[in-house]
Write an enzyme that holds these catalytic residues in place. Structure first.
Site, PDB file in Angstrom:
ATOM      1  N   TYR A   1       0.811  -1.251   0.006  1.00 44.31           N
ATOM      2  CA  TYR A   1       0.005   0.064  -0.113  1.00 44.31           C
ATOM      3  C   TYR A   1       0.871   1.344  -0.030  1.00 44.31           C
ATOM      4  O   TYR A   1       0.472   2.281  -0.790  1.00 44.31           O
ATOM      5  CB  TYR A   1      -1.091   0.064   1.079  1.00 44.31           C
ATOM      6  CG  TYR A   1      -2.224  -0.507   0.893  1.00 44.31           C
ATOM      7  CD1 TYR A   1      -2.326  -1.685   0.327  1.00 44.31           C
ATOM      8  CD2 TYR A   1      -3.537   0.429   0.950  1.00 44.31           C
ATOM      9  CE1 TYR A   1      -3.917  -2.233  -0.186  1.00 44.31           C
ATOM     10  CE2 TYR A   1      -4.793  -0.056   0.477  1.00 44.31           C
ATOM     11  CZ  TYR A   1      -4.824  -1.450  -0.055  1.00 44.31           C
ATOM     12  OH  TYR A   1      -6.147  -1.913  -0.284  1.00 44.31           O
TER      13      TYR A   1
ATOM     14  N   GLU B   1       1.236   6.322  -7.190  1.00 47.07           N
ATOM     15  CA  GLU B   1       0.228   6.983  -7.506  1.00 47.07           C
ATOM     16  C   GLU B   1       0.371   8.525  -7.374  1.00 47.07           C
ATOM     17  O   GLU B   1       0.314   9.320  -8.247  1.00 47.07           O
ATOM     18  CB  GLU B   1      -1.210   6.721  -6.663  1.00 47.07           C
ATOM     19  CG  GLU B   1      -1.702   5.506  -7.097  1.00 47.07           C
ATOM     20  CD  GLU B   1      -2.777   5.120  -6.400  1.00 47.07           C
ATOM     21  OE1 GLU B   1      -3.593   5.949  -5.934  1.00 47.07           O
ATOM     22  OE2 GLU B   1      -2.907   3.814  -5.886  1.00 47.07           O
TER      23      GLU B   1
END
Length: 317
Positions: free
Chosen positions: A241, A248
């Site tokens: 994550y 991102e």
């Protein structure tokens, strides 16, 4: 009763005055060696002793294999009450006629998503590490399948809304809308971003996470828990994550100058204000929201990991 005992062939009898009332009906069973009489209490509570007289009759001996002290008896009564209450509750709850249909839908959904992300992961791995392809053509070879999987993922929000799954709504919304924003708005609308190496890392981290999540949910639908898969489901997110969020964020940062130059999605307000809201400025705000969303998902997944993999409470003997 007539029988052969210590006094030979004779009529034998005994009398017991119980401490509290018992049921008038009792069960008798005669064997070659003994006579078993089962007497039921009228009220299921603890007796300090069996008879009213404090001194136990000489012919009366306790069966220590079946002996319960006061705490054991209370525990047995509590278990019996819980069992009866559970049966009453289950009888009140109406059976869902669509239970098997819902289960079949969830199994198929998780299976399709697992196959889709497996194809993405295997394709990217083979192309890069075996065929020696570059990072730059990831979007053109993988995007169609990623579009399909991420569009289908919108069903997870619907599943949570209508109560098909017990997953909380907010973490699902944060993850799915965050991914779709990156995929459709940032990458899908800018050709300049589609050939950048960061696309490979974004897609790769997304697919690795889902390789364990969807099989876990699929097996849970049919009541199967495979401990190694459970451990992977609630452990792999710890490194993946942050790495996915970082990829991102890099993707957003690289797209900001392009949106500034092209003015794409920028909103021009009418005169006399003559002000333009730059989409690149909104992306900078989105960067903050991205890390806040990661915090929400981290907190949710940490609670789940603690629930599924945390230390189990030792049972009292």
């Amino acid at each position: 009763a007539q029988g052969h005992g210590a006094k030979g062939e004779n009529i034998y009898e005994f009398q017991i005055e119980f401490l509290e009332p018992v049921e008038p009906k009792f069960l008798c069973k005669v064997t070659q060696r003994q006579l078993n009489i089962t007497v039921q209490k009228k009220e299921s509570n603890w007796w300090e002793r069996l008879t009213k007289q404090e001194k136990r009759p000489l012919f009366l001996a306790p069966d220590f294999d079946r002996w319960l002290d006061e705490s054991d008896a209370e525990m047995e009564l509590k278990k019996e009450e819980e069992k009866i209450n559970k049966m009453k509750i289950e009888s009140r709850v109406p059976k869902d006629p669509f239970k098997h249909l819902k289960k079949g839908y969830l199994i198929m959904y998780n299976l399709v998503q697992f196959l889709g992300f497996s194809w993405i992961f295997v394709n990217m791995t083979v192309r890069l590490f075996i065929l020696g392809k570059s990072f730059y053509d990831t979007f053109h070879t993988i995007s169609d399948m990623m579009y399909f999987c991420q569009t289908l993922a919108l069903m997870e929000i619907m599943n949570s809304l209508i109560g098909l799954v017990r997953s909380p709504l907010i973490p699902a919304v944060v993850q799915i809308f965050g991914r779709n924003f990156i995929l459709f708005v940032v990458l899908g609308s800018l050709e300049e971003m589609q050939s950048k190496p960061v696309v490979f890392f974004v897609f790769y981290f997304w697919s690795v996470i889902e390789l364990f999540r969807y099989p876990y949910y699929m097996l849970s639908c049919i009541g199967i828990e495979w401990k190694p898969l459970t451990w992977l489901r609630y452990t792999t997110w710890i490194p993946l994550y942050p790495l996915g969020g970082l990829a991102e964020a890099v993707c957003i940062i690289q797209s900001i100058p392009i949106f500034s130059e092209t003015g794409k999605y920028s909103l021009g307000l009418p005169n006399p204000l003559n002000v333009t809201i730059q989409f690149s400025f909104l992306l900078q705000i989105y960067l903050i929201a991205l890390f806040l969303g990661l915090f929400v998902n981290f907190r949710h997944l940490y609670k789940q990991r603690k629930q599924h993999l945390g230390p189990k409470k030792r049972k009292m003997k």
